[in-house]
Design a protein around this motif. Structure first.
Motif, short mmCIF file in Angstrom:
data_model
loop_
_atom_site.label_atom_id
_atom_site.label_comp_id
_atom_site.label_asym_id
_atom_site.label_seq_id
_atom_site.Cartn_x
_atom_site.Cartn_y
_atom_site.Cartn_z
N SER A 1 4.40 11.68 -46.47
CA SER A 1 4.86 10.15 -45.96
C SER A 1 5.96 10.48 -44.91
CB SER A 1 5.38 9.34 -46.98
OG SER A 1 4.39 9.23 -48.06
N SER B 1 5.66 5.15 -48.07
CA SER B 1 5.18 5.57 -49.58
C SER B 1 4.14 5.43 -50.05
CB SER B 1 6.27 5.15 -50.61
OG SER B 1 6.30 5.66 -51.76
N GLN B 2 3.36 6.41 -50.40
CA GLN B 2 2.06 6.31 -51.12
C GLN B 2 2.21 5.25 -52.31
OE1 GLN B 2 -1.06 5.97 -53.48
NE2 GLN B 2 0.19 7.74 -54.20
N SER B 3 2.86 5.93 -53.40
CA SER B 3 2.97 5.39 -54.60
C SER B 3 4.02 3.98 -54.74
CB SER B 3 3.83 6.42 -55.50
OG SER B 3 5.10 6.58 -55.34
N THR C 1 8.80 6.24 -55.30
CA THR C 1 9.54 7.60 -54.92
C THR C 1 10.96 7.11 -55.22
OG1 THR C 1 7.64 8.67 -53.71
CG2 THR C 1 9.93 9.29 -53.47
N GLU D 1 0.99 23.43 -51.29
CA GLU D 1 0.68 22.83 -52.58
C GLU D 1 -0.52 23.34 -53.29
OE1 GLU D 1 0.93 18.43 -50.51
OE2 GLU D 1 2.16 18.35 -52.46
O1 M6R Z 1 4.47 8.41 -53.01
P1 M6R Z 1 5.15 8.93 -51.93
O2 M6R Z 1 4.53 8.71 -50.64
O3 M6R Z 1 6.45 8.29 -51.76
O4 M6R Z 1 5.28 10.36 -52.26
C1 M6R Z 1 6.03 11.27 -51.21
C2 M6R Z 1 5.64 12.53 -51.58
O5 M6R Z 1 6.28 13.05 -52.78
C3 M6R Z 1 4.48 13.09 -51.37
O6 M6R Z 1 3.88 12.76 -50.10
C4 M6R Z 1 4.33 14.60 -51.85
O7 M6R Z 1 4.67 15.24 -50.76
C5 M6R Z 1 2.69 14.86 -51.75
N1 M6R Z 1 2.51 15.68 -52.92
C6 M6R Z 1 2.03 15.49 -50.51
O8 M6R Z 1 1.10 16.04 -50.71
#
Ligand code: M6R
Length: 367
Positions: free
Chosen positions: A61, A105-107, A110, A247
């Motif tokens: 992100s 943020s995806q989730s 974080t 990763e």
């Molecule tokens: O859920 P988020 O976007 O906040 O997460 C951020 C990072 O933890 C996430 O992008 C992480 O780097 C992934 N494993 C990338 O593939």
């Protein structure tokens, strides 16, 4: 549930024509040349008058945020800073009520990102959340926001959430640039038109490059290190390509701005080292072409993401992954697709659990 794919990661990579479409749907109207984003409307005055925009995020992100910095500064002429949430929250940053924070943020869970925006909010900043998971903590804490609409992302390595973030960030930059009149209508229409075609272009890349990339992966799966290089709008993609490879394959990989290479990393180059160039056509394409030549002169192995029809970069590289040519601002959302596939196939060749890499969690709710 994997829809016929061997892994969630591969399924999610192949879903991108649809997820990017979903992220643009109801927002981008290429015919009417309009962008509808109620979250942006809600804080429009703040955005237009903003002292600066501070983008706060982690991991992939954060890479989306870095590209957004380049794009927003170009199209909106607003100062942008991109911060790792974990650093930002601990370093007593200077924040005022004239700052707009974009949390990506995806989730939406974080911990570092969440606390960073909590602090900034207390200091008067306006918070805009760019989140995938509906109703998540970051979404709830934000003053305004927009969802990426990528659907549930199960693979620990982020793929479709990243491209949905980019699609949405482009829309935001275009909309604010239009409101601020910092973007002329010819460029606006060109970018809007290219963006509308991204789902189709991603579909073509997946169709045409999948088997090519699989073969490239077979050649490089034993490498010990990788270097990823890009310039300008493609620099964040070099970082993202390197993160994805780390990763998924546990191969050490570094992303660098291509021109920084001669300030250190070029010492690593020998006939063993694969160097991935994100080298799609842009306004100073000849610069990255000469960076490729510098690597070849030192016997490095070059894999290049190039624009269709670019025989110059293609002829210098040992292996090429081809993407359709679009405006340089939009190109990164296409260039990342081959890099996702490359990491996937290298991880598979090394017999690894690509959906659940060791030591990683899908959302990092501890600091
Ligand atoms: O859920 P988020 O976007 O906040 O997460 C951020 C990072 O933890 C996430 O992008 C992480 O780097 C992934 N494993 C990338 O593939």
């Amino acid at each position: 549930e994997k829809g016929g794919y061997d892994h969630f990661m591969l399924k999610e990579i192949f879903e991108q024509p649809q997820t990017i479409f979903d992220s643009l749907r109801g927002r981008l109207d290429a015919e009417q040349q309009t962008i509808t984003l109620s979250g942006v409307d809600k804080i429009k005055d703040k955005l237009i008058a903003a002292n600066r925009i501070i983008i706060v995020a982690c991991g992939t992100s954060w890479h989306a945020g870095l590209l957004a910095e380049y794009v927003i500064e170009e199209l909106c002429r607003i100062n942008v800073e991109v911060e790792y949430a974990s650093e930002f929250r601990y370093r007593n940053p200077i924040i005022t009520d004239k700052d707009v924070i974009i949390a990506i943020s995806q989730s939406g869970e974080t911990a570092d990102t969440l606390v960073a925006i909590e602090n900034a909010k207390k200091q008067g900043a306006t918070i805009f959340g760019l989140v995938n998971v509906v109703g998540s903590s970051i979404a709830r804490l934000s003053d305004a926001g927009a969802y990426t609409h990528a659907g549930p992302e199960i693979g620990v390595a982020s793929t479709k959430a990243f491209t949905a973030q980019l699609a949405l960030l482009y829309l935001i930059a275009l909309k604010v640039g239009l409101e601020k009149q910092t973007i002329d209508s010819t460029l606006f229409n060109k970018l809007l038109g290219d963006l509308a075609k991204v789902p189709q272009y991603v579909h073509e890349i997946l169709e045409e490059q999948d088997s090519v990339i699989k073969e490239i992966a077979d050649k490089y799966s034993d490498a010990r290190d990788f270097l990823y290089l890009g310039r300008g709008y493609n620099f964040p993609i070099a970082l993202e390509g390197a993160l994805k490879l780390k990763e998924i394959s546990y191969i050490h990989a570094e992303g660098y701005p291509a021109a920084e290479m001669k300030h250190g990393p070029i010492a690593l180059v020998d006939e063993q080292l694969p160097v991935v160039f994100v080298a799609t056509k842009d306004n100073y394409h000849e610069k990255i072409v000469s960076n490729i030549q510098e690597i070849k002169a030192r016997k490095g192995r070059v894999i290049a993401v190039v624009s269709q029809g670019d025989n110059v970069a293609a002829s210098l590289a040992d292996d090429v992954m081809v993407v359709p040519q679009v405006h340089e601002i939009i190109a990164p959302i296409l260039s990342v697709i081959p890099l996702q596939l490359l990491s996937y196939y290298i991880g598979i060749n090394r017999g690894l659990d690509v959906d659940k890499p060791r030591n990683l969690a899908k959302s990092v709710t501890v600091e």
